[in-house]
Design a protein around this motif. Structure first.
Motif, short mmCIF file in Angstrom:
data_model
loop_
_atom_site.label_atom_id
_atom_site.label_comp_id
_atom_site.label_asym_id
_atom_site.label_seq_id
_atom_site.Cartn_x
_atom_site.Cartn_y
_atom_site.Cartn_z
N GLU A 1 0.84 -1.21 0.00
CA GLU A 1 0.00 0.00 0.00
C GLU A 1 0.87 1.25 0.00
O GLU A 1 0.62 2.20 -0.73
CB GLU A 1 -0.95 -0.01 1.21
N ASN A 2 1.93 1.25 0.81
CA ASN A 2 2.85 2.39 0.85
C ASN A 2 3.57 2.55 -0.49
O ASN A 2 3.76 3.67 -0.97
CB ASN A 2 3.88 2.22 1.97
N LEU A 3 3.96 1.46 -1.09
CA LEU A 3 4.64 1.51 -2.38
C LEU A 3 3.71 2.08 -3.45
O LEU A 3 4.12 2.89 -4.29
CB LEU A 3 5.12 0.12 -2.78
N ASP B 1 2.78 9.16 -6.45
CA ASP B 1 3.46 10.45 -6.28
C ASP B 1 4.57 10.62 -7.31
O ASP B 1 4.72 11.71 -7.89
CB ASP B 1 4.05 10.57 -4.87
N HIS B 2 5.31 9.56 -7.56
CA HIS B 2 6.41 9.63 -8.53
C HIS B 2 5.88 9.99 -9.92
O HIS B 2 6.40 10.89 -10.58
CB HIS B 2 7.18 8.31 -8.58
N PHE B 3 4.87 9.27 -10.38
CA PHE B 3 4.35 9.53 -11.72
C PHE B 3 3.68 10.90 -11.82
O PHE B 3 3.76 11.55 -12.86
CB PHE B 3 3.42 8.39 -12.17
N ARG C 1 3.52 12.00 -15.75
CA ARG C 1 3.08 10.88 -16.58
C ARG C 1 2.02 10.09 -15.85
O ARG C 1 1.94 10.11 -14.62
CB ARG C 1 4.26 9.95 -16.88
N ASP C 2 1.18 9.44 -16.64
CA ASP C 2 0.18 8.55 -16.04
C ASP C 2 0.89 7.31 -15.51
O ASP C 2 1.84 6.81 -16.12
CB ASP C 2 -0.87 8.13 -17.06
N SER C 3 0.43 6.81 -14.40
CA SER C 3 1.04 5.59 -13.86
C SER C 3 0.61 4.40 -14.73
O SER C 3 -0.51 4.36 -15.23
CB SER C 3 0.65 5.37 -12.40
N PRO C 4 1.52 3.46 -14.92
CA PRO C 4 1.17 2.29 -15.75
C PRO C 4 0.13 1.43 -15.03
O PRO C 4 0.07 1.39 -13.80
CB PRO C 4 2.48 1.54 -15.91
#
Length: 92
Positions: free
Chosen positions: A72-74, A80-82, A87-90
Motif C-alpha cells: 500500500e505504501n509503495l 506520487d512519482h508519476f 506521466r500517467d502511472s502504468p
C-alpha cells in the motif's frame, strides 16, 4: 556413538539404525533428490552435496513476503512519482 552403531550394524540393520537416529534427532537426511546423505545436527549444510536441510541450494533462498502495508505504501509512492514526472502511472 553414531559411527559405532553403524559399524556394528549389518547391511540389513543399517537403514533401521539410521531411521532410529533420524527419529531421535541425532541425524538429519538431506532432502536433495539426488543426495539423501545423513548429517549430524551440528551441520548446517549437507556434507554430501552442500545443500540446506530442505535440499535447496543456499542461493535458492526465497525472500520473505512483504507485509501487505508495504504494498500500500509503495502504491502511494509510485502515484506520487508519476504525478511528479507528469506521466500517467502504468496499469497492470
Amino acid at each position: 556413538m553414531i559411527e559405532k552403531a553403524l559399524r556394528a550394524a549389518d547391511e540389513r540393520q543399517e537403514e533401521v539404525v539410521r531411521e532410529v537416529f533420524r527419529a531421535a534427532g541425532l541425524l538429519w537426511q538431506c532432502k536433495g533428490s539426488d543426495c539423501r546423505f545423513d548429517n549430524t545436527p551440528s551441520q548446517q549444510l549437507c556434507a554430501g552435496c552442500g545443500r540446506q536441510r530442505n535440499g535447496h541450494r543456499v542461493d535458492d533462498e526465497i525472500p520473505p513476503s512483504a507485509h501487505p502495508d508495504d504494498f500500500e505504501n509503495l502504491h502511494a509512492e509510485l502515484k506520487d512519482h508519476f504525478a511528479h514526472v507528469g506521466r500517467d502511472s502504468p496499469t497492470r
